[in-house]
Enzyme design. Structure first.
Site, short mmCIF file in Angstrom:
data_model
loop_
_atom_site.label_atom_id
_atom_site.label_comp_id
_atom_site.label_asym_id
_atom_site.label_seq_id
_atom_site.Cartn_x
_atom_site.Cartn_y
_atom_site.Cartn_z
N SER A 184 3.59 -14.79 27.25
CA SER A 184 3.54 -15.57 28.48
C SER A 184 3.84 -14.73 29.71
O SER A 184 3.77 -15.23 30.84
CB SER A 184 4.51 -16.76 28.40
N GLY A 185 4.19 -13.46 29.50
CA GLY A 185 4.42 -12.59 30.65
C GLY A 185 5.88 -12.48 31.06
O GLY A 185 6.18 -12.10 32.19
N LYS A 186 6.80 -12.77 30.13
CA LYS A 186 8.24 -12.67 30.45
C LYS A 186 8.63 -11.23 30.76
O LYS A 186 9.32 -10.97 31.73
CB LYS A 186 9.10 -13.19 29.29
N SER A 187 8.18 -10.30 29.91
CA SER A 187 8.54 -8.89 30.16
C SER A 187 7.89 -8.39 31.44
O SER A 187 8.53 -7.69 32.23
CB SER A 187 8.13 -8.02 28.97
N MET A 219 5.83 -16.25 23.44
CA MET A 219 5.36 -14.85 23.40
C MET A 219 4.02 -14.75 24.15
O MET A 219 3.24 -15.70 24.14
CB MET A 219 5.13 -14.39 21.95
N CYS A 244 -0.77 -24.12 22.07
CA CYS A 244 -0.24 -25.32 22.73
C CYS A 244 0.41 -26.20 21.66
O CYS A 244 0.29 -25.93 20.46
CB CYS A 244 -1.35 -26.07 23.45
N CYS A 298 -7.51 -23.33 21.97
CA CYS A 298 -8.20 -24.29 22.86
C CYS A 298 -8.17 -23.93 24.33
O CYS A 298 -8.83 -24.60 25.13
CB CYS A 298 -7.61 -25.69 22.65
N GLU A 341 14.45 -9.91 25.69
CA GLU A 341 14.52 -10.40 24.29
C GLU A 341 15.91 -10.97 24.01
O GLU A 341 16.49 -10.73 22.95
CB GLU A 341 14.17 -9.27 23.31
P1 ADP Z 1 6.09 -11.71 26.84
O1 ADP Z 1 7.20 -10.80 27.29
O2 ADP Z 1 6.26 -13.13 27.31
O3 ADP Z 1 5.81 -11.63 25.36
P2 ADP Z 1 4.36 -9.80 28.07
O4 ADP Z 1 4.82 -9.63 29.49
O5 ADP Z 1 4.81 -8.76 27.09
O6 ADP Z 1 4.76 -11.26 27.56
O7 ADP Z 1 2.75 -9.82 27.98
C1 ADP Z 1 1.97 -10.68 28.77
C2 ADP Z 1 0.51 -10.20 28.66
O8 ADP Z 1 0.04 -10.47 27.34
C3 ADP Z 1 -0.48 -10.91 29.53
O9 ADP Z 1 -0.51 -10.40 30.83
C4 ADP Z 1 -1.80 -10.63 28.81
O10 ADP Z 1 -2.31 -9.38 29.19
C5 ADP Z 1 -1.37 -10.50 27.36
N1 ADP Z 1 -1.79 -11.60 26.47
C6 ADP Z 1 -2.15 -11.46 25.16
N2 ADP Z 1 -2.42 -12.65 24.58
C7 ADP Z 1 -2.26 -13.60 25.54
C8 ADP Z 1 -2.37 -15.04 25.57
N3 ADP Z 1 -2.73 -15.74 24.48
N4 ADP Z 1 -2.12 -15.68 26.73
C9 ADP Z 1 -1.77 -14.97 27.83
N5 ADP Z 1 -1.62 -13.62 27.86
C10 ADP Z 1 -1.86 -12.93 26.74
ZN ZN Z 2 -4.35 -25.45 21.90
#
Ligand code: ADP
Ligand code: ZN
Length: 208
Positions: free
Chosen positions: A21-24, A19, A187, A152, A93
């Protein structure tokens, strides 16, 4: 699509990762580019997730960007609601869908469609989530994205589930939809799961 090569005919591409990580974001980017290329695109999103601004009819990223999506809660609904003219089918999702999604996506690819599947590949325990392992194996392209570990700062590959600020127990349910209040990106070293049966919070509830 990433990589320095061009796929022709139909194929499957998976956007996996923790979650946040920017998948959406990545799915939205690929869909927008397909639209710019004048492809007919259909976007689905599993129903369980309605955390974001656009509700169940939108794919939203944590940064607030959205595109329209058809809500579904089974692979069969995708098959039934498919636009026969769609050239690109994107599903967000996808980890919440049943195992039938593997056959549905494979069949679409065989029939010449580009299928984009985004999902969290591991659950809060750090174990494979739903149909993700099978999808990642049969896809032509897999991208695994990372967030930033909130403790970290290392690349985060684990979903940390927190119940009242404490790590959830191993035997708590696999699906518990939530956002930043219930999950953190961590991590491997910073990720933790309480032992099965660790009902610290439940005991408090029961006695209170
Ligand atoms: P996913 O679909 O993987 O859950 P999203 O595309 O919805 O991810 O959201 C990615 C965005 O979340 C990042 O561009 C950043 O703005 C935000 N974000 C919030 N917490 C974190 C984190 N711990 N690491 C990286 N991005 C984060
Ligand atoms: Zn860590």
């Amino acid at each position: 699509m990433s990589g320095g090569f061009q796929l022709t005919g139909g194929w499957m591409e998976v956007i996996a990762g923790v979650m946040f990580s920017g998948k959406s974001e990545e799915l939205i980017r690929r869909v927008r580019r397909a639209m710019i290329a004048k492809k007919r695109v259909q976007v689905f999103k599993s129903h369980l997730d309605d955390r974001y601004a656009g509700g169940v009819y939108a794919v939203g990223s944590h940064d607030g960007r959205t595109i329209e999506a058809i809500p579904v809660d089974s692979s069969r609904q995708i098959a039934l609601r498919l636009d026969p003219l769609a050239q690109v089918i994107a599903i967000d999702e996808v980890q919440f869908l049943d195992a039938g999604i593997v056959a549905v996506a494979s069949d679409l690819a065989l029939r010449g469609r580009r299928v984009i599947l985004a999902g969290t590949d591991t659950d809060f325990r750090g174990e494979p989530f739903g149909p993700m392992p099978q999808l990642m194996c049969v896809a032509e392209v897999v991208d695994k994205l990372h967030a930033i570990c909130v403790l970290c700062g290392a690349p985060a590959s684990r979903n940390q589930r927190l119940i009242d600020g404490k790590p959830a127990a191993y035997d708590s349910p696999t699906v518990m939809v939530g956002g930043a209040e219930a999950y953190e990106a961590r991590c491997r070293a910073c990720h933790s799961v309480a032992p099965a049966g660790d009902t610290g919070q439940l005991r408090l509830d029961a006695s209170g």
